[in-house]
Design a protein around this motif. Structure first.
Motif, PDB file in Angstrom:
ATOM      1  N   LEU A 105      45.841  84.305  62.135  1.00  0.00           N
ATOM      2  CA  LEU A 105      44.823  84.771  62.933  1.00  0.00           C
ATOM      3  C   LEU A 105      44.820  84.251  64.270  1.00  0.00           C
ATOM      4  O   LEU A 105      44.326  84.844  65.203  1.00  0.00           O
ATOM      5  N   PHE A 106      45.131  82.908  64.310  1.00  0.00           N
ATOM      6  CA  PHE A 106      45.090  82.165  65.611  1.00  0.00           C
ATOM      7  C   PHE A 106      46.182  82.409  66.341  1.00  0.00           C
ATOM      8  O   PHE A 106      46.220  82.590  67.512  1.00  0.00           O
ATOM      9  N   VAL A 107      47.314  82.816  65.842  1.00  0.00           N
ATOM     10  CA  VAL A 107      48.551  83.550  66.693  1.00  0.00           C
ATOM     11  C   VAL A 107      47.989  84.906  67.255  1.00  0.00           C
ATOM     12  O   VAL A 107      48.344  84.956  68.310  1.00  0.00           O
ATOM     13  N   TRP A 108      47.220  85.658  66.377  1.00  0.00           N
ATOM     14  CA  TRP A 108      46.846  86.748  66.858  1.00  0.00           C
ATOM     15  C   TRP A 108      45.965  86.675  68.100  1.00  0.00           C
ATOM     16  O   TRP A 108      46.023  87.270  69.101  1.00  0.00           O
ATOM     17  N   ASP A 109      45.226  85.648  67.913  1.00  0.00           N
ATOM     18  CA  ASP A 109      44.242  85.290  69.355  1.00  0.00           C
ATOM     19  C   ASP A 109      45.139  84.742  70.542  1.00  0.00           C
ATOM     20  O   ASP A 109      44.591  85.203  71.620  1.00  0.00           O
ATOM     21  N   ALA A 110      45.997  84.171  70.130  1.00  0.00           N
ATOM     22  CA  ALA A 110      46.915  83.882  71.405  1.00  0.00           C
ATOM     23  C   ALA A 110      47.844  84.613  72.008  1.00  0.00           C
ATOM     24  O   ALA A 110      48.094  84.744  73.155  1.00  0.00           O
ATOM     25  N   ALA A 111      48.268  85.667  71.001  1.00  0.00           N
ATOM     26  CA  ALA A 111      49.168  86.944  71.660  1.00  0.00           C
ATOM     27  C   ALA A 111      48.964  87.923  70.715  1.00  0.00           C
ATOM     28  O   ALA A 111      49.916  88.283  69.906  1.00  0.00           O
ATOM     29  N   PRO A 112      47.840  88.629  71.176  1.00  0.00           N
ATOM     30  CA  PRO A 112      47.378  89.871  70.297  1.00  0.00           C
ATOM     31  C   PRO A 112      48.615  91.122  70.521  1.00  0.00           C
ATOM     32  O   PRO A 112      48.623  91.869  69.613  1.00  0.00           O
TER      33      PRO A 112
ATOM     34  N   LEU B 157      51.685  90.984  70.243  1.00  0.00           N
ATOM     35  CA  LEU B 157      52.480  90.758  69.047  1.00  0.00           C
ATOM     36  C   LEU B 157      52.158  91.688  67.930  1.00  0.00           C
ATOM     37  O   LEU B 157      53.076  91.705  66.969  1.00  0.00           O
ATOM     38  N   PHE B 158      50.956  92.138  67.677  1.00  0.00           N
ATOM     39  CA  PHE B 158      50.447  92.545  66.424  1.00  0.00           C
ATOM     40  C   PHE B 158      50.155  94.073  66.394  1.00  0.00           C
ATOM     41  O   PHE B 158      49.881  94.394  67.621  1.00  0.00           O
ATOM     42  N   PRO B 159      50.339  94.744  65.484  1.00  0.00           N
ATOM     43  CA  PRO B 159      49.865  96.196  65.603  1.00  0.00           C
ATOM     44  C   PRO B 159      48.301  96.206  65.840  1.00  0.00           C
ATOM     45  O   PRO B 159      47.519  95.411  65.631  1.00  0.00           O
ATOM     46  N   ALA B 160      47.962  97.411  66.338  1.00  0.00           N
ATOM     47  CA  ALA B 160      46.424  97.611  66.487  1.00  0.00           C
ATOM     48  C   ALA B 160      45.522  97.354  65.212  1.00  0.00           C
ATOM     49  O   ALA B 160      46.231  97.858  64.068  1.00  0.00           O
ATOM     50  N   LYS B 161      44.347  96.863  65.272  1.00  0.00           N
ATOM     51  CA  LYS B 161      43.569  96.884  64.259  1.00  0.00           C
ATOM     52  C   LYS B 161      44.095  95.605  63.145  1.00  0.00           C
ATOM     53  O   LYS B 161      43.381  95.283  62.114  1.00  0.00           O
ATOM     54  N   SER B 162      44.983  94.882  63.557  1.00  0.00           N
ATOM     55  CA  SER B 162      45.619  93.956  62.689  1.00  0.00           C
ATOM     56  C   SER B 162      44.656  92.791  62.495  1.00  0.00           C
ATOM     57  O   SER B 162      44.592  92.147  61.299  1.00  0.00           O
ATOM     58  N   HIS B 163      43.983  92.407  63.648  1.00  0.00           N
ATOM     59  CA  HIS B 163      43.163  91.348  63.377  1.00  0.00           C
ATOM     60  C   HIS B 163      41.973  91.604  62.372  1.00  0.00           C
ATOM     61  O   HIS B 163      41.659  90.698  61.695  1.00  0.00           O
ATOM     62  N   ASP B 164      41.411  92.740  62.277  1.00  0.00           N
ATOM     63  CA  ASP B 164      40.411  93.236  61.144  1.00  0.00           C
ATOM     64  C   ASP B 164      40.951  92.914  59.638  1.00  0.00           C
ATOM     65  O   ASP B 164      40.269  92.316  58.911  1.00  0.00           O
ATOM     66  N   TYR B 165      42.289  93.322  59.682  1.00  0.00           N
ATOM     67  CA  TYR B 165      42.870  93.110  58.297  1.00  0.00           C
ATOM     68  C   TYR B 165      43.122  91.664  57.884  1.00  0.00           C
ATOM     69  O   TYR B 165      42.966  90.923  56.777  1.00  0.00           O
TER      70      TYR B 165
END
Length: 136
Positions: free
Chosen positions: A27-34, A36-44
Motif C-alpha cells: 500500500l505504501f509502495v502504491w502511495d510512492a509510485a502509483p 506502477l500499479f493498475p487502476a483501482k488497485s489501491h482500493d483492493y
C-alpha cells in the motif's frame, strides 16, 4: 479466561499478520509510485489489508478460547474492520457511506467497551494494560 499459547498455536495468526503487514508495505509502495500499479488497485490492496487483519485477529482470538463475551467483542472488532474494508473496496457504491458509518460505530463501541471494562474478565491486553489486582 485468557490462555497464553505456545508458538505452534500462534503460528497461523502470526502468518496471517505477516501477510497483512506485507500488504500494508505494498500500500505504501502504491502511495510512492502509483503508476506502477493498475487502476483501482489501491482500493483492493487497502480492502485486503483490512479484511486480512480482521481474519488474523479472529483466528488469534479463537486459538485463545476466550469467553463468549470476549469472543463477541472480538467479532465486533473484526466486523468493524470488514465494513471498513467494504468501504475501501467499493468507494463508489451507494452504500459506501453506510459501510463507513457502521465501521465507525463499531470501532467507537469497541473502545467504549474497553473504557467501561466490558467484559469484566478481560485484561485489556490489546491496549497493553495490566491487571493491577493480578500484580499485587
Amino acid at each position: 479466561m485468557y490462555i497464553r499459547l505456545d508458538r505452534a498455536h500462534t503460528a497461523l495468526p502470526v502468518a496471517l499478520g505477516i501477510v497483512t503487514l506485507a500488504s500494508v508495505v505494498v500500500l505504501f509502495v502504491w502511495d510512492a509510485a502509483p503508476r506502477l500499479f493498475p487502476a483501482k488497485s489501491h482500493d483492493y490492496i487497502g480492502a485486503f489489508s483490512l479484511a486480512m487483519i480482521a481474519i488474523a485477529y479472529l483466528v488469534y482470538q479463537a486459538a485463545h478460547r476466550p469467553s463468549a463475551k470476549e469472543l463477541a467483542k472480538a467479532i465486533l472488532l473484526a466486523v468493524a474492520f470488514l465494513f471498513w474494508a467494504a468501504n475501501q473496496l467499493w468507494p463508489d457504491s451507494p452504500y459506501a457511506t453506510l459501510y463507513n458509518d457502521i465501521a465507525i460505530a463499531l470501532f467507537v463501541l469497541d473502545v467504549f467497551l474497553v473504557i467501561v471494562g466490558w467484559p469484566a474478565e478481560s485484561a485489556d491486553e490489546s491496549f497493553a494494560e495490566t491487571d493491577s489486582d493480578a500484580e499485587a
